[in-house]
Design a protein around this motif. Structure first.
Motif, PDB file in Angstrom:
ATOM      1  N   ILE A  52       0.841  -1.197   0.000  1.00 43.43           N
ATOM      2  CA  ILE A  52       0.000   0.000   0.000  1.00 43.43           C
ATOM      3  C   ILE A  52       0.874   1.245   0.000  1.00 43.43           C
ATOM      4  CG2 ILE A  52      -1.718   1.297   1.332  1.00 43.43           C
ATOM      5  CD1 ILE A  52      -2.854  -1.338   2.287  1.00 43.43           C
ATOM      6  N   ASP A  53       0.452   2.227  -0.788  1.00 40.60           N
ATOM      7  CA  ASP A  53       1.157   3.501  -0.886  1.00 40.60           C
ATOM      8  C   ASP A  53       1.160   4.213   0.468  1.00 40.60           C
ATOM      9  OD1 ASP A  53       2.426   5.720  -1.845  1.00 40.60           O
ATOM     10  OD2 ASP A  53       0.908   6.248  -3.322  1.00 40.60           O
ATOM     11  N   ASN A  54       2.318   4.831   0.813  1.00 46.44           N
ATOM     12  CA  ASN A  54       2.376   5.598   2.058  1.00 46.44           C
ATOM     13  C   ASN A  54       2.835   7.027   1.813  1.00 46.44           C
ATOM     14  OD1 ASN A  54       1.968   5.721   4.857  1.00 46.44           O
ATOM     15  ND2 ASN A  54       4.159   5.527   5.244  1.00 46.44           N
ATOM     16  N   ALA A  55       2.906   7.447   0.549  1.00 51.30           N
ATOM     17  CA  ALA A  55       3.248   8.835   0.246  1.00 51.30           C
ATOM     18  C   ALA A  55       2.069   9.728   0.609  1.00 51.30           C
ATOM     19  CB  ALA A  55       3.591   8.977  -1.229  1.00 51.30           C
ATOM     20  N   PRO A  56       2.318  10.998   0.941  1.00 55.06           N
ATOM     21  CA  PRO A  56       1.214  11.908   1.281  1.00 55.06           C
ATOM     22  C   PRO A  56       0.127  11.968   0.216  1.00 55.06           C
ATOM     23  CG  PRO A  56       3.309  12.892   1.870  1.00 55.06           C
ATOM     24  CD  PRO A  56       3.636  11.630   1.126  1.00 55.06           C
ATOM     25  N   THR A  57       0.542  11.880  -1.062  1.00 57.93           N
ATOM     26  CA  THR A  57      -0.453  11.941  -2.133  1.00 57.93           C
ATOM     27  C   THR A  57      -1.272  10.656  -2.231  1.00 57.93           C
ATOM     28  OG1 THR A  57       1.239  11.199  -3.688  1.00 57.93           O
ATOM     29  CG2 THR A  57       0.891  13.574  -3.498  1.00 57.93           C
ATOM     30  N   GLY A  58      -0.797   9.574  -1.585  1.00 54.16           N
ATOM     31  CA  GLY A  58      -1.515   8.307  -1.616  1.00 54.16           C
ATOM     32  C   GLY A  58      -2.463   8.109  -0.447  1.00 54.16           C
ATOM     33  N   ILE A  81      -6.913  -0.379   5.908  1.00 54.25           N
ATOM     34  CA  ILE A  81      -5.847  -0.916   6.759  1.00 54.25           C
ATOM     35  C   ILE A  81      -6.288  -1.082   8.208  1.00 54.25           C
ATOM     36  CG2 ILE A  81      -4.023  -0.017   5.273  1.00 54.25           C
ATOM     37  CD1 ILE A  81      -3.492   2.127   7.371  1.00 54.25           C
ATOM     38  N   SER A  82      -7.380  -0.419   8.612  1.00 52.99           N
ATOM     39  CA  SER A  82      -7.856  -0.615   9.985  1.00 52.99           C
ATOM     40  C   SER A  82      -8.376  -2.035  10.203  1.00 52.99           C
ATOM     41  CB  SER A  82      -8.966   0.391  10.316  1.00 52.99           C
ATOM     42  OG  SER A  82     -10.080   0.185   9.465  1.00 52.99           O
ATOM     43  N   GLN A  83      -8.644  -2.751   9.109  1.00 53.04           N
ATOM     44  CA  GLN A  83      -9.109  -4.132   9.223  1.00 53.04           C
ATOM     45  C   GLN A  83      -7.982  -5.151   9.018  1.00 53.04           C
ATOM     46  OE1 GLN A  83     -12.507  -3.095   6.445  1.00 53.04           O
ATOM     47  NE2 GLN A  83     -13.495  -4.652   7.713  1.00 53.04           N
ATOM     48  N   ALA A  84      -6.764  -4.656   8.861  1.00 50.23           N
ATOM     49  CA  ALA A  84      -5.617  -5.557   8.727  1.00 50.23           C
ATOM     50  C   ALA A  84      -5.236  -6.114  10.098  1.00 50.23           C
ATOM     51  CB  ALA A  84      -4.431  -4.827   8.102  1.00 50.23           C
ATOM     52  N   ASP A  85      -4.757  -7.355  10.113  1.00 53.30           N
ATOM     53  CA  ASP A  85      -4.263  -7.940  11.364  1.00 53.30           C
ATOM     54  C   ASP A  85      -2.939  -7.315  11.772  1.00 53.30           C
ATOM     55  OD1 ASP A  85      -6.432  -9.522  10.983  1.00 53.30           O
ATOM     56  OD2 ASP A  85      -5.379 -11.437  11.167  1.00 53.30           O
ATOM     57  N   MET A  86      -2.115  -7.012  10.780  1.00 52.62           N
ATOM     58  CA  MET A  86      -0.818  -6.382  11.024  1.00 52.62           C
ATOM     59  C   MET A  86      -0.538  -5.409   9.891  1.00 52.62           C
ATOM     60  SD  MET A  86       1.516  -9.707  12.035  1.00 52.62           S
ATOM     61  CE  MET A  86       3.015  -8.762  11.764  1.00 52.62           C
ATOM     62  N   VAL A  87       0.165  -4.315  10.216  1.00 49.84           N
ATOM     63  CA  VAL A  87       0.634  -3.378   9.211  1.00 49.84           C
ATOM     64  C   VAL A  87       2.104  -3.093   9.505  1.00 49.84           C
ATOM     65  CG1 VAL A  87       0.390  -1.114   8.143  1.00 49.84           C
ATOM     66  CG2 VAL A  87      -1.641  -2.338   8.948  1.00 49.84           C
ATOM     67  N   VAL A  88       2.957  -3.294   8.490  1.00 47.06           N
ATOM     68  CA  VAL A  88       4.390  -3.068   8.629  1.00 47.06           C
ATOM     69  C   VAL A  88       4.797  -1.959   7.675  1.00 47.06           C
ATOM     70  CG1 VAL A  88       6.672  -4.093   8.406  1.00 47.06           C
ATOM     71  CG2 VAL A  88       4.782  -5.466   9.285  1.00 47.06           C
ATOM     72  N   GLU A  89       5.569  -0.999   8.189  1.00 40.81           N
ATOM     73  CA  GLU A  89       6.097   0.072   7.350  1.00 40.81           C
ATOM     74  C   GLU A  89       7.499  -0.319   6.893  1.00 40.81           C
ATOM     75  OE1 GLU A  89       6.554   4.952   7.376  1.00 40.81           O
ATOM     76  OE2 GLU A  89       6.440   3.860   9.268  1.00 40.81           O
ATOM     77  N   LEU A  90       7.705  -0.325   5.573  1.00 33.94           N
ATOM     78  CA  LEU A  90       8.969  -0.771   4.990  1.00 33.94           C
ATOM     79  C   LEU A  90       9.632   0.384   4.249  1.00 33.94           C
ATOM     80  CD1 LEU A  90       7.672  -4.136   3.496  1.00 33.94           C
ATOM     81  CD2 LEU A  90       9.029  -3.868   5.566  1.00 33.94           C
ATOM     82  N   LEU A  91      10.915   0.574   4.530  1.00 36.73           N
ATOM     83  CA  LEU A  91      11.669   1.623   3.843  1.00 36.73           C
ATOM     84  C   LEU A  91      11.998   1.176   2.425  1.00 36.73           C
ATOM     85  CD1 LEU A  91      13.127   4.380   4.186  1.00 36.73           C
ATOM     86  CD2 LEU A  91      15.172   3.065   4.812  1.00 36.73           C
ATOM     87  N   ASN A 123      14.211   7.474   0.767  1.00 39.22           N
ATOM     88  CA  ASN A 123      13.702   7.772   2.108  1.00 39.22           C
ATOM     89  C   ASN A 123      12.179   7.839   2.161  1.00 39.22           C
ATOM     90  OD1 ASN A 123      16.193   7.914   3.470  1.00 39.22           O
ATOM     91  ND2 ASN A 123      16.530   9.997   2.736  1.00 39.22           N
ATOM     92  N   ILE A 124      11.521   7.105   1.265  1.00 44.33           N
ATOM     93  CA  ILE A 124      10.071   6.972   1.344  1.00 44.33           C
ATOM     94  C   ILE A 124       9.738   5.560   1.823  1.00 44.33           C
ATOM     95  CG2 ILE A 124       9.667   8.671  -0.478  1.00 44.33           C
ATOM     96  CD1 ILE A 124       9.033   6.349  -2.350  1.00 44.33           C
ATOM     97  N   THR A 125       8.531   5.384   2.264  1.00 42.64           N
ATOM     98  CA  THR A 125       8.127   4.083   2.800  1.00 42.64           C
ATOM     99  C   THR A 125       6.852   3.597   2.121  1.00 42.64           C
ATOM    100  OG1 THR A 125       6.823   5.068   4.601  1.00 42.64           O
ATOM    101  CG2 THR A 125       9.142   4.572   5.060  1.00 42.64           C
ATOM    102  N   ARG A 126       6.687   2.287   2.160  1.00 40.97           N
ATOM    103  CA  ARG A 126       5.456   1.632   1.730  1.00 40.97           C
ATOM    104  C   ARG A 126       4.939   0.799   2.890  1.00 40.97           C
ATOM    105  NH1 ARG A 126       5.893   1.293  -4.038  1.00 40.97           N
ATOM    106  NH2 ARG A 126       5.979   3.486  -4.637  1.00 40.97           N
TER     107      ARG A 126
END
Length: 520
Positions: free
Chosen positions: A436-442, A448-458, A462-465
């Motif tokens: 899933i996109d994590n940029a401000p424009t995304g 994602i509130s219904q996901a069991d887990m959410v992981v932020e990956l670099l 220096n942006i993340t998904r």
């Protein structure tokens, strides 16, 4: 006009190719030959006494040592403090609750706990460095009245908005600089392997911070606190201010023991960087050791005791003898547990004089899978006066009564959340791992509130998904779905998941498709 039609057809074909790529990715992932997740059959219980943060001290003011554990018995972000006290002639302990907070008040995962007499009344109190997030911390205090702990309130006895809890690697309690006043030493890791030890002293009503300069500064490149184990005691002299001992892991399984002595100008290492004693290479692996401090032989010098786990599953208690400059003199140890008879990973170790005989003892607190705690005692013992002292083992000095076992949260659980699975739940299906996109424009994100887990990956630049893992709930809409990365080759198999993405670099897509075809 014809040019516009050609361009339009080209765009339409590109969109169709993109949609076909996404569809093909999902189909291949669904057919991915990874074993299905089996429902958990273990007991996911609330925290037990042995899972808690365990300290020792004279909480009763009776001239001997008791054990206190801070744990979340109801699994509701509350804290219970139970005190274990040896009250009979044998090695049996009795447990009594001394404090219970309300729910949603304190998070034990944000606490680093120590035991110290903060108001000079002869009874040991409990303090906790509490993480408020970011660089905000408080020191919370529970005062002992001899039969219970009185919480001094959420405001704490000291607060800072410029102190990183995560950089504080140890909280050491003792009387270090001012006679009769309890103090805390915070072992703080700066960048470039610079260790600084900060000092806070209690005036009976608050802690006074001595400043960021600290009472010791190793200098850059000198001290990696992750390689060290710390303890407090009288290691080179029988009285005076408390000292700090550190066992440091050097490369090639070599260790060195340092002692820091309080002086008017701060903490000074005894014998400088040469330390008190050092081993040869290949001699000692601190990752296999749990270190406590106790005067087990009654010579009024504090020894270091190591609860050491061997490759064959056996456990031995080693001594770093203060009378011999804290040297490790015998691998045979003063107590031995046969292979697999002591669950080392599930056991905490604490030291004190349980029976008021002037010799330091140990206690083990072991958490078992049924939600019970079992306390054992390693009592300092000699066969006759003047004989070498060993540790005599007593099993089940205390065990959780059957009526007080922690209730199981579930016996059939969703693997990623630990929550109970209702009858008929599709628990064996594989999770969806959605990029899933994590940029401000995304943003805003969808589902994602219904996901069991959410992981932020670099990722690059220096942006993340986000990698959102959906298993126990189905989201009506998820997005925005983005491209695959190399890291997904490692994170998705960890949950045995089905990878969902939209596009990606040709190389990584080819590698991922090959992985899927090979069932990897």
């Amino acid at each position: 006009m014809h040019g516009w039609e050609a361009t339009s057809g080209k765009v339409t074909w590109q969109v169709m190719k993109r949609l076909l790529t996404v569809l093909l990715t999902v189909v291949i992932c669904v057919l991915w030959l990874i074993p299905t997740v089996e429902p958990a059959t273990h007991t996911a219980s609330a925290q037990t006494l042995a899972n808690g943060q365990v300290v020792s001290g004279d909480f009763k003011g009776a001239g001997y040592t008791q054990i206190a554990s801070l744990f979340d018995a109801a699994d509701n972000l509350g804290v219970r403090i139970t005190v274990l006290d040896r009250t009979s002639a044998d090695d049996k302990f009795a447990a009594s609750p001394w404090y219970q907070s309300g729910e949603n008040t304190l998070d034990l995962g944000r606490m680093k706990v120590a035991a110290i007499d903060v108001n000079s009344d002869g009874k040991t109190d409990i303090v906790a460095l509490y993480d408020d997030g970011g660089t905000s911390v408080r020191i919370l205090v529970w005062l002992s009245n001899g039969t219970s702990f009185q919480y001094q309130g959420p405001q704490g006895w000291w607060r800072s908005d410029a102190y990183a809890w995560s950089r504080t690697k140890a909280v050491l309690a003792g009387t270090f600089f001012t006679p009769g006043r309890g103090g805390l030493l915070l072992v703080y890791q700066y960048d470039n392997f610079d260790m600084r030890i900060h000092y806070l002293e209690s005036d009976g009503k608050q802690f006074v911070y001595g400043g960021n300069q600290g009472v010791y500064d190793s200098g850059p490149g000198q001290y990696d606190t992750a390689r060290a184990r710390f303890a407090v005691g009288h290691f080179t002299r029988p009285d005076g201010p408390d000292q700090v001992a550190s066992i440091y892991q050097y490369p090639n399984l070599k260790i060195r023991v340092h002692v820091f002595n309080p002086t008017p100008s701060g903490l000074q290492p005894v014998n400088g960087w040469a330390g008190m004693w050092e081993s040869s290479e290949g001699a000692y692996d601190l990752a296999r050791a749990k270190i406590v401090a106790a005067d087990y032989d009654g010579d009024h010098l504090t020894d270091l005791l190591s609860f050491y786990w061997y490759d064959n599953g056996s456990v031995r208690v080693h001594v770093f003898n203060a009378a011999k400059s804290l040297a490790f003199t015998s691998p045979f140890g003063i107590a031995v547990f046969a292979p697999f008879s002591m669950p080392w990973l599930q056991t905490q170790l604490v030291a004190g004089d349980w029976n008021k005989d002037g010799f330091g003892d140990l206690a083990t607190l072991t958490s078992l899978d049924d939600g019970s705690t079992h306390v054992g005692v390693l009592r300092s013992n000699a066969e006759f006066v003047g004989a070498p002292r060993t540790l005599a083992w007593s099993f089940d000095a205390w065990a959780t009564p059957a009526t007080e076992l922690a209730n199981a949260a579930c016996t059939e659980c969703w693997p990623l959340t630990g929550m109970p699975t209702p009858s008929g739940s599709p628990v064996t299906r594989r999770p969806l791992a959605v990029k899933i996109d994590n940029a401000p424009t995304g943003r805003p994100h969808h589902g994602i509130s219904q996901a069991d887990m959410v992981v932020e990956l670099l990722v690059e630049g220096n942006i993340t998904r986000l990698a959102a893992y959906f298993h126990s709930q189905d989201a009506a809409e998820i997005g925005a779905v983005r491209s695959v990365r190399f890291s997904d080759r490692y994170t998705t198999p960890m949950v045995r998941g089905v990878l969902v993405f939209s596009g990606g670099a040709l190389l990584i897509k080819e590698i991922d498709y090959a992985d899927m075809a090979n069932g990897n």
